[in-house]
Design an enzyme around this catalytic site. Structure first.
Site, PDB file in Angstrom:
ATOM      1  N   HIS A   1       3.942  -2.347   4.491  1.00  0.00           N
ATOM      2  CA  HIS A   1       4.690  -2.329   5.751  1.00  0.00           C
ATOM      3  C   HIS A   1       6.190  -2.544   5.551  1.00  0.00           C
ATOM      4  O   HIS A   1       6.931  -2.586   6.540  1.00  0.00           O
ATOM      5  CB  HIS A   1       4.160  -3.425   6.682  1.00  0.00           C
ATOM      6  CG  HIS A   1       2.697  -3.298   6.995  1.00  0.00           C
ATOM      7  ND1 HIS A   1       2.198  -2.323   7.834  1.00  0.00           N
ATOM      8  CD2 HIS A   1       1.629  -4.001   6.554  1.00  0.00           C
ATOM      9  CE1 HIS A   1       0.888  -2.445   7.918  1.00  0.00           C
ATOM     10  NE2 HIS A   1       0.509  -3.445   7.142  1.00  0.00           N
ATOM     11  N   ARG A   2       6.623  -2.682   4.309  1.00  0.00           N
ATOM     12  CA  ARG A   2       8.051  -2.921   4.101  1.00  0.00           C
ATOM     13  C   ARG A   2       8.891  -1.738   4.565  1.00  0.00           C
ATOM     14  O   ARG A   2      10.020  -1.914   5.027  1.00  0.00           O
ATOM     15  CB  ARG A   2       8.333  -3.207   2.625  1.00  0.00           C
ATOM     16  CG  ARG A   2       7.884  -4.571   2.145  1.00  0.00           C
ATOM     17  CD  ARG A   2       8.531  -4.926   0.823  1.00  0.00           C
ATOM     18  NE  ARG A   2       8.139  -6.246   0.375  1.00  0.00           N
ATOM     19  CZ  ARG A   2       7.279  -6.480  -0.593  1.00  0.00           C
ATOM     20  NH1 ARG A   2       6.704  -5.459  -1.209  1.00  0.00           N
ATOM     21  NH2 ARG A   2       6.976  -7.700  -0.954  1.00  0.00           N
ATOM     22  N   ALA A   3       8.376  -0.520   4.429  1.00  0.00           N
ATOM     23  CA  ALA A   3       9.168   0.672   4.746  1.00  0.00           C
ATOM     24  C   ALA A   3       9.631   0.655   6.195  1.00  0.00           C
ATOM     25  O   ALA A   3      10.825   0.797   6.483  1.00  0.00           O
ATOM     26  CB  ALA A   3       8.356   1.935   4.445  1.00  0.00           C
TER      27      ALA A   3
END
Length: 677
Positions: free
Chosen positions: A277-279
């Site tokens: 989910h970092r993107a």
């Protein structure tokens, strides 16, 4: 481009009056923008820059720092923000460079020996992470930094808190610097999971024309001849950028992004096959930072497009776009980013009533109503752009993004694959409590452990200046590079034995050509008849390998169980030596063993018939316990294969590959891939 001309910029103090102005750097528009966005929101996630020698990586990082506003801190704190009650002062934003040989003590902090001796209690001495709080934390050649130190650094910066629990210390302090890292891909690769910790990853390599190279040279000469006059010429533009940054930081908390826009970013990440989910989290902050940098308090389409290009595109696992979007392709509505928008010609003539009603509830109601009255205004930037990322008709990625992917792929093909800990050889990385006799004493850590107790010990032993007890002793934990061992286990029985052996020999020689650089070793164990033999013990010598591989008999039975056992024995002994980080056994076989292990070992024949398949699975299952990797290359065609090779790989927790035409090049490539997993 200026770093190679001006020499190492690390020798210059990090002040606005002594660094090359960021505005004067030729080219690198995307890199400059990425750094400015990171400066607007230091918690964005940091920027990593890959590039060759002399491409301006350090110049860009230091040039950005010169534009940062000063910070107000509480006296005697770790750059903490003032609370209005305690005395404070204003200092320039810190610029802290992490040296390659940094130890954990210097990085996270440790015991202050001098003060602890004087005060008779444990006193914390802050490290580089405390000094960099609210400033710039710069890592040059991050790919060469000690992996443990890098993990500690990224964990502290990612959480915004440095928690120190060591040597009687229990300290926590904020750690929220602007993280900038650079590296040269030719000197080694960076793991994908480490790159993912940075919000933006770009490449500083750029193609410049003759005129641009002339301009770069003239600019460098002007700066070298009179740096003061040169900076004065660029002062006005530098001040404008610094003011823009200061205002953007104040506007950032007020920037608004809608749920539909967040949904769009998430959908782009899903379409790209992005893991984690970092993107989308980083992309959201990039979009808001770009809006603040432009002086807006609402995120628009351009902000989202930039966020996708800088953050999501480099993480995408699918094919990247390469063409511009056609001009007649319109973006979807904000309320439904997945639905295709109608063309501008039909929008005014065939506008449904329900669509008009939904537009009245939209955030961009006024602009869309204007589009109904005047279709020509449909080209204005939408609130949510079209899904342009992963199809043939999409906007072009910035060349610096594509250059970064190419540089990363190139670096992944070189460099060492592992590190091992040692008590007697390597680089000192951390102190540890000694386990048993032997090892080197870490004098620094031993003194820090003993310092808080000197007052009480001097009362018991008057006249002694320094008293060190056994509980204070700390040993050095050393770390050094280590390669891998590839053991080729080849079935030399049957009609296909000659072909398998020729391919395996070729793969051995191919891997040995890279053995010196990566510290890898190669071994060859053929099995035929009743037993398996170690034809080529672990070696890095091409000469020794050629001499051993000249002749070898083929044909007979297939003692696969004994071959797996011999490979496990050689691999386990190699790991115990401490010189290797991993062992991969490449078994080139169809999985059909027809000789029991007991017969190969010379044991009496059992009264009950041995289940050969179960015996093979049991032998392969021991690979998990020994820490060995098993790669089974099945050379039989699929329609005649027994399927036993796949079962062996599953039992060992390894990998199975169906490769009927197993050339030496293909086998070597698969073995290298197994090493890099």
């Amino acid at each position: 481009m200026l770093e190679g001309i001006l020499g190492p910029m690390s020798a210059l103090p990090s002040t606005a009056n002594q660094v090359f102005p960021l505005a004067a750097v030729t080219g690198h528009p995307t890199l400059k923008l990425a750094l400015l966005l990171a400066a607007v929101d230091p918690g964005l996630g940091g920027v990593v820059i890959a590039g060759g020698r002399g491409t301006g990586k350090s110049v860009l990082a230091r040039g950005l720092h010169a534009l940062l506003p000063a910070i107000e801190i509480i006296d005697g704190s770790f750059n903490a923000e003032p609370d209005g009650e305690q005395p404070s002062r204003v200092i320039p934003a810190p610029f802290v460079q992490v040296p390659l040989g940094v130890t954990e003590d210097r990085l996270v902090g440790s015991v202050d020996v001098t003060r602890s001796l004087a005060e008779g209690k444990t006193v914390f001495q802050p490290g580089l992470l405390a000094e960099a709080h609210r400033g710039v934390l710069y890592i040059d050649e991050i790919n060469l930094l000690d992996l443990n130190a890098l993990n500690l650094l990224l964990a502290a910066v990612g959480s915004g808190l440095n928690q120190v629990e060591r040597e009687g210390l229990s300290v926590a302090h904020p750690c929220k610097p602007l993280l900038i890292a650079t590296f040269n891909p030719e000197e080694g690769a960076m793991a994908d999971h480490l790159l993912d910790r940075f919000a933006i990853a770009l490449c500083s390599d750029q193609t410049v024309s003759t005129a641009e190279r002339v301009l770069i040279t003239e600019t460098a000469i002007d700066y070298a001849e009179n740096s003061t006059t040169f900076r004065r010429q660029w002062q006005e533009e530098s001040d404008a950028i610094a003011t823009q940054l200061l205002l953007a930081r104040q506007w950032l908390p007020d920037v608004v992004i809608s749920n539909a826009q967040i949904t769009y970013l998430v959908q782009e990440a899903l379409i790209g096959g992005v893991v984690g989910h970092r993107a989308e989290l980083y992309a959201l902050r990039v979009a808001k930072a770009n809006a603040a940098l432009d002086g807006r308090n609402v995120v628009d389409a351009e902000d989202l497009q930039l966020a996708v290009r800088l953050v999501i595109a480099p993480r995408a696992k699918l094919s990247a776009p390469s063409q511009e979007a056609p001009p007649d392709q319109q973006p979807p509505q904000e309320s439904s980013p997945q639905e295709p928008a109608p063309s501008s010609e039909n929008q005014a003539e065939n506008q449904p009533d329900n669509q008009a009603e939904s537009q009245e509830e939209n955030e961009n109601k006024d602009s869309e109503n204007n589009q109904e009255e005047n279709p020509e205004s449909a080209d204005s930037p939408p609130a949510v752009p079209e899904e342009f990322m992963l199809d043939a008709e999409s906007i072009a990625l910035d060349p610096e993004l594509l250059s970064f992917q190419a540089a990363k792929s190139k670096a992944a093909r070189s460099g060492s694959r592992g590190l091992v800990l040692s008590n007697n050889r390597g680089r000192y990385v951390r102190p540890v409590i000694p386990r048993g006799p032997g090892g080197r004493i870490a004098v620094d850590a031993t003194l820090r452990a003993a310092a808080p107790y000197q007052k009480s010990r001097r009362e018991r032993f008057p006249g002694r200046k320094l008293i060190v007890e056994e509980v204070d002793i700390r040993a050095k934990q050393l770390q050094r590079k280590a390669g891998a061992l590839v053991i080729f286990l080849v079935d030399a029985s049957g009609s296909m034995a000659l072909n398998r052996m020729q391919s395996a020999k070729g793969a051995v020689l191919r891997l040995l050509t890279e053995a010196y650089e990566n510290r890898d070793e190669v071994a060859l164990i053929p099995f035929r008849g009743e037993q398996a033999e170690v034809l080529l013990p672990p070696t890095r010598s091409i000469t020794a390998a050629k001499r051993r591989l000249e002749t070898m008999a083929c044909g007979g039975g297939s003692p696969l169980a004994h071959g797996l056992a011999q490979a496990a024995k050689v691999g386990a002994n190699a790991l115990q030596s401490g010189d290797l980080s991993q062992v991969v056994v490449v078994a080139i076989t169809d999985g059909r063993g027809n000789v029991p292990l007991g017969r190969s070992l010379g044991l009496p024949e059992p009264e009950v018939t041995v289940d050969l398949k179960q015996e093979l699975k049991e032998v392969a299952g021991r690979y998990r316990l020994l820490g060995l990797k098993l790669l089974v290359i099945d050379t039989e065609r699929k329609f005649i294969g027994s399927g036993m090779g796949k079962e062996l790989a599953e039992a060992a927790g390894g990998r199975y590959v169906q490769l009927p035409k197993a050339s030496d090049q293909a086998i070597a490539a698969i073995a290298l891939e197994a090493l890099n997993r």
